[in-house]
Motif scaffolding. Structure first.
Motif, PDB file in Angstrom:
ATOM      1  N   TYR A 257      -3.439  15.804 -10.491  1.00 21.09           N
ATOM      2  CA  TYR A 257      -2.007  15.720 -10.748  1.00 21.09           C
ATOM      3  C   TYR A 257      -1.465  14.449 -10.103  1.00 21.09           C
ATOM      4  CZ  TYR A 257      -2.119  20.616 -12.246  1.00 21.09           C
ATOM      5  OH  TYR A 257      -2.380  21.786 -12.905  1.00 21.09           O
ATOM      6  N   SER A 258      -0.371  13.960 -10.652  1.00 25.31           N
ATOM      7  CA  SER A 258       0.216  12.720 -10.157  1.00 25.31           C
ATOM      8  C   SER A 258       0.533  12.813  -8.671  1.00 25.31           C
ATOM      9  CB  SER A 258       1.504  12.420 -10.940  1.00 25.31           C
ATOM     10  OG  SER A 258       2.071  11.222 -10.486  1.00 25.31           O
ATOM     11  N   GLY A 259       0.006  11.882  -7.895  1.00 25.29           N
ATOM     12  CA  GLY A 259       0.271  11.852  -6.463  1.00 25.29           C
ATOM     13  C   GLY A 259      -0.590  12.787  -5.635  1.00 25.29           C
ATOM     14  N   LYS A 260      -1.496  13.496  -6.280  1.00 22.64           N
ATOM     15  CA  LYS A 260      -2.356  14.452  -5.579  1.00 22.64           C
ATOM     16  C   LYS A 260      -3.813  14.021  -5.645  1.00 22.64           C
ATOM     17  CE  LYS A 260       1.118  17.236  -4.841  1.00 22.64           C
ATOM     18  NZ  LYS A 260       1.659  17.395  -3.472  1.00 22.64           N
TER      19      LYS A 260
ATOM     20  N   SER B 247      -5.526  13.161   7.647  1.00 20.66           N
ATOM     21  CA  SER B 247      -4.242  12.909   8.299  1.00 20.66           C
ATOM     22  C   SER B 247      -4.157  11.449   8.697  1.00 20.66           C
ATOM     23  CB  SER B 247      -4.067  13.812   9.524  1.00 20.66           C
ATOM     24  OG  SER B 247      -5.065  13.531  10.483  1.00 20.66           O
ATOM     25  N   PRO B 248      -2.924  10.886   8.754  1.00 24.05           N
ATOM     26  CA  PRO B 248      -1.697  11.544   8.311  1.00 24.05           C
ATOM     27  C   PRO B 248      -1.594  11.535   6.794  1.00 24.05           C
ATOM     28  CG  PRO B 248      -1.228   9.289   8.952  1.00 24.05           C
ATOM     29  CD  PRO B 248      -2.699   9.516   9.222  1.00 24.05           C
ATOM     30  N   LYS B 249      -0.570  12.167   6.275  1.00 26.83           N
ATOM     31  CA  LYS B 249      -0.354  12.176   4.833  1.00 26.83           C
ATOM     32  C   LYS B 249       0.209  10.834   4.365  1.00 26.83           C
ATOM     33  CE  LYS B 249       1.367  15.202   1.252  1.00 26.83           C
ATOM     34  NZ  LYS B 249       1.625  16.619   0.970  1.00 26.83           N
ATOM     35  N   TYR B 250       1.084  10.266   5.188  1.00 27.19           N
ATOM     36  CA  TYR B 250       1.658   8.948   4.911  1.00 27.19           C
ATOM     37  C   TYR B 250       1.472   8.069   6.141  1.00 27.19           C
ATOM     38  CZ  TYR B 250       4.015  11.459   1.155  1.00 27.19           C
ATOM     39  OH  TYR B 250       4.280  12.227   0.051  1.00 27.19           O
ATOM     40  N   LEU B 251       1.200   6.801   5.909  1.00 31.89           N
ATOM     41  CA  LEU B 251       0.966   5.886   7.014  1.00 31.89           C
ATOM     42  C   LEU B 251       1.514   4.517   6.632  1.00 31.89           C
ATOM     43  CD1 LEU B 251      -0.388   5.564   9.796  1.00 31.89           C
ATOM     44  CD2 LEU B 251      -2.537   5.067   8.608  1.00 31.89           C
TER      45      LEU B 251
ATOM     46  N   THR C   6      -2.267  -1.404   0.624  1.00 31.35           N
ATOM     47  CA  THR C   6      -1.415  -0.367   0.029  1.00 31.35           C
ATOM     48  C   THR C   6      -2.169   0.354  -1.076  1.00 31.35           C
ATOM     49  OG1 THR C   6       0.615  -1.583   0.525  1.00 31.35           O
ATOM     50  CG2 THR C   6       0.721   0.056  -1.238  1.00 31.35           C
ATOM     51  N   ALA C   7      -2.420   1.647  -0.871  1.00 31.66           N
ATOM     52  CA  ALA C   7      -3.193   2.446  -1.825  1.00 31.66           C
ATOM     53  C   ALA C   7      -3.193   3.896  -1.360  1.00 31.66           C
ATOM     54  CB  ALA C   7      -4.639   1.931  -1.917  1.00 31.66           C
ATOM     55  N   PHE C   8      -3.797   4.731  -2.184  1.00 32.97           N
ATOM     56  CA  PHE C   8      -4.019   6.143  -1.878  1.00 32.97           C
ATOM     57  C   PHE C   8      -5.484   6.266  -1.450  1.00 32.97           C
ATOM     58  CE2 PHE C   8      -3.087  10.400  -1.678  1.00 32.97           C
ATOM     59  CZ  PHE C   8      -3.619  11.220  -2.662  1.00 32.97           C
ATOM     60  N   TYR C   9      -5.710   6.767  -0.234  1.00 32.65           N
ATOM     61  CA  TYR C   9      -7.069   6.853   0.309  1.00 32.65           C
ATOM     62  C   TYR C   9      -7.541   8.301   0.288  1.00 32.65           C
ATOM     63  CZ  TYR C   9      -6.594   2.027   1.724  1.00 32.65           C
ATOM     64  OH  TYR C   9      -6.430   0.667   1.708  1.00 32.65           O
TER      65      TYR C   9
ATOM     66  N   ARG D 207      -1.593   8.276   1.981  1.00 35.60           N
ATOM     67  CA  ARG D 207      -0.952   7.171   1.269  1.00 35.60           C
ATOM     68  C   ARG D 207      -0.552   6.110   2.289  1.00 35.60           C
ATOM     69  NH1 ARG D 207       0.059   7.230  -3.842  1.00 35.60           N
ATOM     70  NH2 ARG D 207      -0.182   9.489  -3.951  1.00 35.60           N
ATOM     71  N   LEU D 208      -1.140   4.936   2.161  1.00 37.08           N
ATOM     72  CA  LEU D 208      -0.915   3.848   3.118  1.00 37.08           C
ATOM     73  C   LEU D 208      -0.040   2.775   2.472  1.00 37.08           C
ATOM     74  CD1 LEU D 208      -1.565   2.334   5.785  1.00 37.08           C
ATOM     75  CD2 LEU D 208      -3.641   1.493   4.686  1.00 37.08           C
ATOM     76  N   SER D 209       0.950   2.348   3.226  1.00 32.27           N
ATOM     77  CA  SER D 209       1.837   1.283   2.751  1.00 32.27           C
ATOM     78  C   SER D 209       2.004   0.238   3.838  1.00 32.27           C
ATOM     79  CB  SER D 209       3.220   1.846   2.392  1.00 32.27           C
ATOM     80  OG  SER D 209       3.120   2.861   1.427  1.00 32.27           O
TER      81      SER D 209
END
Lengths: 111, 115
Positions: free
Chosen positions: A39-42, B7-11, B86-89, B111-113
């Motif tokens: 799913y988007s974002g998951k 973890s974390p979910k966002y960084l 910046t990407a989703f790891y 998610r790293l930004s």
């Protein structure tokens, strides 16, 4: 170079229809085949594994494998809007612990 | 419940900073992996490890480092040398048995930004 190809889509189907997602692979030695839903974002979620030629059914999902033709497909019966996601095909080869992923097919199920 | 915890979910990373993403699994899996996913793109392998104290570079290892001191843990450090972090790891693990035909299981991702 092992390759796994998927049509990026989007594949758009009406609610209640059968969605058919296809995947082809290049390595004839491939032995394991997986479908993930993302799913988007998951993160990807494993929904089907198949290892032998033929069909494997699990609820509304059917995976079909044809090693001679080097393709694997996923059928989703009675598609629901909640099935809208990207579907990733992954292929594993005996002796390697690194599956090869396709880039995914985006599925949109519209009411 | 067994699973993979990231973890974390966002960084958020500042310029010139190293950041570490955590990945812990209690599935008793031998193999662990780090992937990067960019918007609309597939998964790209950064590093993987099949056993403790051993790991291998994937397709895009430059600017990243890992360690595998414990079976349960496989942290990823994104160094300042990685200019586009910046990407989703995604962290994954897999059971290694008599044959390798096992599926990978994924954590929820980080998610790293860049700040």
């Amino acid at each position: 170079q092992k390759e796994v190809e998927q049509n990026s889509g989007p594949l758009s189907v009406p609610e209640g229809a059968i969605a058919s997602l296809n995947c082809t692979y290049s390595d004839r030695g491939s032995q394991s085949f997986f479908w993930y839903r993302q799913y988007s974002g998951k993160s990807p979620e494993l929904i089907m594994s198949i290892y032998s030629n033929g069909d494997k059914e699990d609820g509304r999902f059917t995976a079909q494998l044809n090693k001679a033709s080097q393709y694997v497909s996923l059928l989703i019966r009675d598609s629901q809007p909640s099935d809208s996601a990207t579907y990733l095909c992954a292929v594993g080869t005996g002796g390697s612990y690194i599956p090869t992923f396709g880039r995914g097919t985006s599925l949109i199920v519209h009411p | 419940d067994g699973g993979i915890t990231q973890s974390p979910k966002y960084l958020f990373r500042k310029e010139g900073q190293n950041v570490t993403l955590s990945c812990e699994q209690n599935l008793n899996h031998d193999a662990m992996y780090w992937y990067r996913q960019d918007p609309g793109q597939g998964l790209r392998l950064i590093y993987y490890s099949q056993i403790v104290n051993d790991f291998q570079k994937g397709d895009i290892a430059e600017g990243y480092s890992v360690s595998r001191e414990k079976k349960e843990s496989f942290p990823l450090t994104v160094t300042s040398a990685q200019k586009n972090p910046t990407a989703f790891y995604l962290c994954a693990s897999m059971r290694v048995g008599a044959n390798s035909n096992q599926p990978q299981h994924f954590g929820d991702g980080t998610r790293l930004s860049i700040l």
